[in-house]
Design a protein around this motif. Structure first.
Motif, PDB file in Angstrom:
ATOM      1  N   TYR A  48      -6.959  -1.754   0.146  1.00 41.43           N
ATOM      2  CA  TYR A  48      -6.160  -1.983   1.354  1.00 41.43           C
ATOM      3  C   TYR A  48      -7.068  -2.323   2.533  1.00 41.43           C
ATOM      4  O   TYR A  48      -6.837  -3.299   3.269  1.00 41.43           O
ATOM      5  N   PHE A  73       0.827  -1.204   0.000  1.00 36.41           N
ATOM      6  CA  PHE A  73       0.000   0.000   0.000  1.00 36.41           C
ATOM      7  C   PHE A  73       0.862   1.254   0.000  1.00 36.41           C
ATOM      8  O   PHE A  73       0.636   2.192  -0.776  1.00 36.41           O
ATOM      9  N   HIS A 129       1.050   4.077  -2.874  1.00 37.18           N
ATOM     10  CA  HIS A 129       0.652   5.433  -2.524  1.00 37.18           C
ATOM     11  C   HIS A 129       1.771   6.425  -2.808  1.00 37.18           C
ATOM     12  O   HIS A 129       1.524   7.544  -3.275  1.00 37.18           O
TER      13      HIS A 129
END
Length: 221
Positions: free
Chosen positions: A72, A37, A41
């Motif tokens: 997520y 994640f 990101h």
């Protein structure tokens, strides 16, 4: 801006809640999920900074980062639910926070061109959400935090807004549970009755559901 929510500056309240919940999730979630994640990101931040502020590409970038957050959260919810004996599974906070992130992502996408995409992605986990909604009371009290069932209902309410097909699917699966939740108070789940009424309001926008409820108004559920 906060580290996770550089795309939501027009929704300060939503931005703040998302950031807080994602930050906490990153502290207690499985490292493999969190690392993936964070990497995605970080890449999205780079892409965002290279897009002109007036470009329509920014809408696409917002959609992608909200999908990233949603995936997520759903992965964590699934992991906790399916591995109750794991270290993370012993932390009901993770499941609760995952549900909160799902609700906030759907709220952030409300009235946006990509709203249907977010709902569709969340609907891919429909069976999982139904399992959580129908969790028996003894297991809920033993394994979950107060407010767990309210959090599940809030996700389903945000999912079913202006989605007749999803409303009908949910009603066919869990009408008894939803009707019961909307008609009584629950000390373990503050606001469950209110959110269940909001959910029932969404369902009642579908003519087939209106007809069935009217016909069975005297039925003992």
């Amino acid at each position: 801006p906060p580290p996770f929510c550089i795309y939501l500056l027009t929704m300060p309240s939503c931005e703040e809640h998302l950031n807080d919940h994602l930050q906490r999730l990153s502290e207690i979630a499985p490292p493999q999920l969190t690392e993936a994640f964070h990497a995605a990101h970080t890449q999205s931040k780079v892409e965002w900074e290279g897009i002109p502020q007036t470009s329509e590409a920014r809408q696409h970038c917002k959609q992608q980062v909200l999908l990233l957050m949603l995936d997520y959260a759903l992965q964590i919810i699934s992991f906790v639910h399916n591995h109750p004996s794991s270290p993370l599974g012993d932390q009901p906070e993770a499941l609760h926070l995952g549900l909160e992130v799902c609700s906030e992502v759907l709220l952030a996408g409300e009235h946006q061109p990509y709203q249907r995409t977010l709902v569709s992605r969340c609907a891919d986990s429909f069976e999982l959400l139904i399992e959580l909604l129908e969790l028996d009371r003894a297991t809920e009290l033993r394994q979950q935090l107060p407010g767990f069932r309210t959090a599940v209902t809030r996700v389903l309410t945000n999912m079913t807004y202006s989605d007749p097909q999803l409303c009908l699917k949910l009603f066919r699966r869990s009408k008894k549970t939803i009707l019961l939740h909307s008609s009584r108070l629950d000390d373990q789940n503050p606001l469950l009755k209110e959110w269940s009424c909001f959910l029932l309001r969404n369902l009642c926008t579908v003519p087939e559901i209106q007809t069935e409820l009217s016909a069975s108004s005297g039925t003992q559920w």
